[in-house]
Design a protein around this motif. Structure first.
Motif, PDB file in Angstrom:
ATOM      1  N   THR A  14       0.823  -1.210   0.000  1.00  0.00           N
ATOM      2  CA  THR A  14       0.000   0.000   0.000  1.00  0.00           C
ATOM      3  C   THR A  14       0.859   1.263   0.000  1.00  0.00           C
ATOM      4  OG1 THR A  14      -0.174   0.024   2.425  1.00  0.00           O
ATOM      5  CG2 THR A  14      -1.861  -1.189   1.206  1.00  0.00           C
ATOM      6  N   HIS A  15       2.137   1.125   0.355  1.00  0.00           N
ATOM      7  CA  HIS A  15       3.025   2.281   0.353  1.00  0.00           C
ATOM      8  C   HIS A  15       3.684   2.505  -1.006  1.00  0.00           C
ATOM      9  CE1 HIS A  15       3.539   1.812   4.997  1.00  0.00           C
ATOM     10  NE2 HIS A  15       2.434   2.446   4.666  1.00  0.00           N
ATOM     11  N   ARG A  16       3.529   1.545  -1.915  1.00  0.00           N
ATOM     12  CA  ARG A  16       4.100   1.698  -3.247  1.00  0.00           C
ATOM     13  C   ARG A  16       3.203   2.611  -4.073  1.00  0.00           C
ATOM     14  NH1 ARG A  16       5.497  -4.691  -4.507  1.00  0.00           N
ATOM     15  NH2 ARG A  16       6.621  -5.082  -2.532  1.00  0.00           N
ATOM     16  N   LEU A  17       3.792   3.590  -4.734  1.00  0.00           N
ATOM     17  CA  LEU A  17       2.993   4.524  -5.513  1.00  0.00           C
ATOM     18  C   LEU A  17       2.507   3.864  -6.797  1.00  0.00           C
ATOM     19  CD1 LEU A  17       4.824   7.985  -5.348  1.00  0.00           C
ATOM     20  CD2 LEU A  17       2.943   7.137  -3.954  1.00  0.00           C
ATOM     21  N   THR A  18       1.230   3.999  -7.076  1.00  0.00           N
ATOM     22  CA  THR A  18       0.706   3.593  -8.374  1.00  0.00           C
ATOM     23  C   THR A  18       1.041   4.698  -9.382  1.00  0.00           C
ATOM     24  OG1 THR A  18      -1.427   4.672  -8.031  1.00  0.00           O
ATOM     25  CG2 THR A  18      -1.181   2.398  -7.235  1.00  0.00           C
ATOM     26  N   ALA A  19       0.931   4.372 -10.660  1.00  0.00           N
ATOM     27  CA  ALA A  19       1.176   5.387 -11.679  1.00  0.00           C
ATOM     28  C   ALA A  19       0.200   6.552 -11.533  1.00  0.00           C
ATOM     29  CB  ALA A  19       1.073   4.762 -13.075  1.00  0.00           C
ATOM     30  N   GLN A  20      -1.032   6.246 -11.143  1.00  0.00           N
ATOM     31  CA  GLN A  20      -2.049   7.287 -10.923  1.00  0.00           C
ATOM     32  C   GLN A  20      -1.601   8.254  -9.834  1.00  0.00           C
ATOM     33  OE1 GLN A  20      -5.043   7.407 -12.584  1.00  0.00           O
ATOM     34  NE2 GLN A  20      -6.642   8.212 -11.238  1.00  0.00           N
ATOM     35  N   GLN A  21      -1.124   7.705  -8.711  1.00  0.00           N
ATOM     36  CA  GLN A  21      -0.665   8.555  -7.611  1.00  0.00           C
ATOM     37  C   GLN A  21       0.596   9.323  -8.003  1.00  0.00           C
ATOM     38  OE1 GLN A  21      -0.261   5.281  -4.894  1.00  0.00           O
ATOM     39  NE2 GLN A  21      -2.078   5.855  -3.709  1.00  0.00           N
ATOM     40  N   ALA A  22       1.510   8.648  -8.684  1.00  0.00           N
ATOM     41  CA  ALA A  22       2.771   9.279  -9.062  1.00  0.00           C
ATOM     42  C   ALA A  22       2.536  10.456 -10.005  1.00  0.00           C
ATOM     43  CB  ALA A  22       3.693   8.249  -9.711  1.00  0.00           C
ATOM     44  N   ILE A  23       1.651  10.283 -10.969  1.00  0.00           N
ATOM     45  CA  ILE A  23       1.349  11.375 -11.907  1.00  0.00           C
ATOM     46  C   ILE A  23       0.790  12.585 -11.154  1.00  0.00           C
ATOM     47  CG2 ILE A  23      -0.266  12.097 -13.702  1.00  0.00           C
ATOM     48  CD1 ILE A  23       1.924  10.664 -14.971  1.00  0.00           C
ATOM     49  N   ALA A  24      -0.093  12.339 -10.184  1.00  0.00           N
ATOM     50  CA  ALA A  24      -0.654  13.440  -9.402  1.00  0.00           C
ATOM     51  C   ALA A  24       0.445  14.164  -8.631  1.00  0.00           C
ATOM     52  CB  ALA A  24      -1.724  12.917  -8.448  1.00  0.00           C
ATOM     53  N   ASN A  25       1.359  13.417  -8.022  1.00  0.00           N
ATOM     54  CA  ASN A  25       2.457  14.040  -7.277  1.00  0.00           C
ATOM     55  C   ASN A  25       3.384  14.819  -8.194  1.00  0.00           C
ATOM     56  OD1 ASN A  25       1.413  12.883  -4.983  1.00  0.00           O
ATOM     57  ND2 ASN A  25       2.942  11.256  -4.824  1.00  0.00           N
ATOM     58  N   LEU A  26       3.657  14.267  -9.373  1.00  0.00           N
ATOM     59  CA  LEU A  26       4.529  14.961 -10.331  1.00  0.00           C
ATOM     60  C   LEU A  26       3.884  16.261 -10.810  1.00  0.00           C
ATOM     61  CD1 LEU A  26       5.742  11.846 -12.347  1.00  0.00           C
ATOM     62  CD2 LEU A  26       7.205  13.374 -11.015  1.00  0.00           C
ATOM     63  N   LEU A  27       2.579  16.232 -11.037  1.00  0.00           N
ATOM     64  CA  LEU A  27       1.892  17.454 -11.465  1.00  0.00           C
ATOM     65  C   LEU A  27       1.943  18.520 -10.368  1.00  0.00           C
ATOM     66  CD1 LEU A  27      -1.174  15.934 -13.352  1.00  0.00           C
ATOM     67  CD2 LEU A  27       0.636  17.361 -14.334  1.00  0.00           C
ATOM     68  N   ARG A  28       1.801  18.092  -9.107  1.00  0.00           N
ATOM     69  CA  ARG A  28       1.950  19.063  -8.015  1.00  0.00           C
ATOM     70  C   ARG A  28       3.343  19.666  -8.036  1.00  0.00           C
ATOM     71  NH1 ARG A  28      -0.296  14.729  -4.952  1.00  0.00           N
ATOM     72  NH2 ARG A  28      -2.569  14.957  -4.712  1.00  0.00           N
ATOM     73  N   GLY A  29       4.347  18.816  -8.264  1.00  0.00           N
ATOM     74  CA  GLY A  29       5.716  19.312  -8.323  1.00  0.00           C
ATOM     75  C   GLY A  29       5.939  20.284  -9.460  1.00  0.00           C
ATOM     76  N   LEU A  30       5.134  20.178 -10.496  1.00  0.00           N
ATOM     77  CA  LEU A  30       5.236  21.092 -11.638  1.00  0.00           C
ATOM     78  C   LEU A  30       4.377  22.343 -11.450  1.00  0.00           C
ATOM     79  CD1 LEU A  30       5.130  18.419 -14.480  1.00  0.00           C
ATOM     80  CD2 LEU A  30       7.081  19.880 -13.901  1.00  0.00           C
ATOM     81  N   GLY A  31       3.719  22.432 -10.301  1.00  0.00           N
ATOM     82  CA  GLY A  31       2.951  23.633  -9.997  1.00  0.00           C
ATOM     83  C   GLY A  31       1.503  23.604 -10.439  1.00  0.00           C
ATOM     84  N   VAL A  32       0.981  22.420 -10.794  1.00  0.00           N
ATOM     85  CA  VAL A  32      -0.419  22.326 -11.223  1.00  0.00           C
ATOM     86  C   VAL A  32      -1.306  22.167  -9.991  1.00  0.00           C
ATOM     87  CG1 VAL A  32      -2.093  21.022 -12.586  1.00  0.00           C
ATOM     88  CG2 VAL A  32       0.273  21.276 -13.407  1.00  0.00           C
ATOM     89  N   PRO A  33      -2.302  23.041  -9.780  1.00  0.00           N
ATOM     90  CA  PRO A  33      -3.188  22.927  -8.617  1.00  0.00           C
ATOM     91  C   PRO A  33      -3.976  21.616  -8.653  1.00  0.00           C
ATOM     92  CG  PRO A  33      -3.401  25.084  -9.664  1.00  0.00           C
ATOM     93  CD  PRO A  33      -2.607  24.235 -10.599  1.00  0.00           C
ATOM     94  N   ASP A  34      -4.268  21.075  -7.475  1.00  0.00           N
ATOM     95  CA  ASP A  34      -4.987  19.800  -7.394  1.00  0.00           C
ATOM     96  C   ASP A  34      -6.332  19.852  -8.104  1.00  0.00           C
ATOM     97  OD1 ASP A  34      -2.929  18.692  -5.971  1.00  0.00           O
ATOM     98  OD2 ASP A  34      -3.891  18.847  -4.008  1.00  0.00           O
TER      99      ASP A  34
END
Length: 227
Positions: A14-34
Motif C-alpha cells: 500500500t506504500h508503493r505509488l501507483t502510476a495514478q498517484q505518481a502522476i498526481a504528485n509529479l503534477l503538483r511538483g510542476l505547480g499544477v493545482p490539485d
C-alpha cells in the motif's frame, strides 16, 4: 529536476505509488493545482506531458527522476513526452526505451573522494577522509549509501580518527549495527533487496553464508536447519 520516490520495493504494497498517484504528485511538483488535475488517468498523463513540453518550449526543460521503481511499476506512463528522465531500480528494466546502465560499487579512489566531499560539507575543514583515503575505502566498501552513513557518523564524532572508524566497521558481525547508528539505512536497503528475490534466490543467498571461505578455519558441515 523533478524527483519522485516510487517506493517500488516497500514491504507494505500500500506504500508503493501507483502510476495514478505518481502522476498526481509529479503534477503538483510542476505547480499544477490539485483542482485542475483530472481523475481520469489518461487525462493526467496527457496533462503531465503537456506541461513538460511547455517547460521545454520555454527553454526550461525538466529532468524527471523516477527513483526506486520496481518491475511492477508502470514506468512507461511516467516517462515525459519532452525532456529527459532517469529511472533507478534494483532490477534491470529492459522493456524501457532507454539506455541501461549497471552501476557497480565505487572504486577506492571514488569512495575516498565522495566521503571527503560529504564530510567537508558537514564539517568544513575536516580532512580525515582526504588525508586517509585507504581508511575511507576500508570503512565504506564502495557502497554509496554506506558512504553517506559513515560521513554522518564521522561528523557526529569529530575527534574519532578515520582509522578507528574503519577498524570498528571491519567486524562483519556488528558492522550493520554500527553503521546504521539507530537509523535503519543500510540494513533496510539490504532487507528490501532480499525481500524482492524469489524464494529460491533467497535460499541460495542464505546458503552462501554456510561457505566458510578459503581463509576461514574448517567448520563442521552445517545441519540442514542451519540454512
Amino acid at each position: 529536476m523533478l524527483p519522485i520516490d516510487l517506493h517500488g520495493y516497500a514491504p507494505d504494497t500500500t506504500h508503493r505509488l501507483t502510476a495514478q498517484q505518481a502522476i498526481a504528485n509529479l503534477l503538483r511538483g510542476l505547480g499544477v493545482p490539485d483542482e485542475m488535475v483530472s481523475a481520469a488517468f489518461d487525462e493526467r498523463v496527457r496533462m503531465y506531458r503537456a506541461v513538460l513540453t511547455a517547460y521545454t518550449a520555454a527553454s526550461a526543460p525538466v529532468l524527471v527522476v523516477l527513483d526506486n521503481a520496481s518491475p511492477q511499476t508502470d514506468v512507461q506512463a511516467l516517462l515525459p513526452g519532452a525532456g529527459h528522465a532517469i529511472v533507478t531500480s534494483r532490477h534491470t528494466l529492459g522493456d524501457l526505451p532507454a539506455l541501461l546502465l549497471d552501476l557497480e560499487v565505487l572504486s577506492d579512489a571514488d569512495t575516498a573522494e565522495l566521503l571527503a566531499r560529504l564530510l567537508a560539507a558537514k564539517r568544513p575543514g575536516d580532512t580525515r577522509a582526504a588525508e586517509h583515503p585507504d581508511h575511507a575505502a576500508a570503512a565504506c566498501a564502495g557502497l554509496p549509501l554506506a558512504i553517506h552513513l559513515v560521513a554522518a557518523l564521522l561528523a557526529t564524532h569529530p575527534g574519532m580518527p578515520l582509522a578507528v572508524m574503519a577498524e570498528r566497521l571491519r567486524d562483519e558481525a556488528t558492522r550493520l549495527e554500527r553503521i546504521d547508528n539507530d537509523r535503519p539505512g543500510l540494513r533496510a536497503a539490504f532487507t528490501l533487496s532480499y525481500q524482492a528475490l524469489s524464494a529460491d534466490q533467497q535460499r541460495m543467498f542464505r546458503l552462501l553464508t554456510c561457505n566458510p571461505g578459503p581463509r576461514s578455519p574448517p567448520l563442521r558441515p552445517p545441519r540442514p536447519r542451519d540454512c
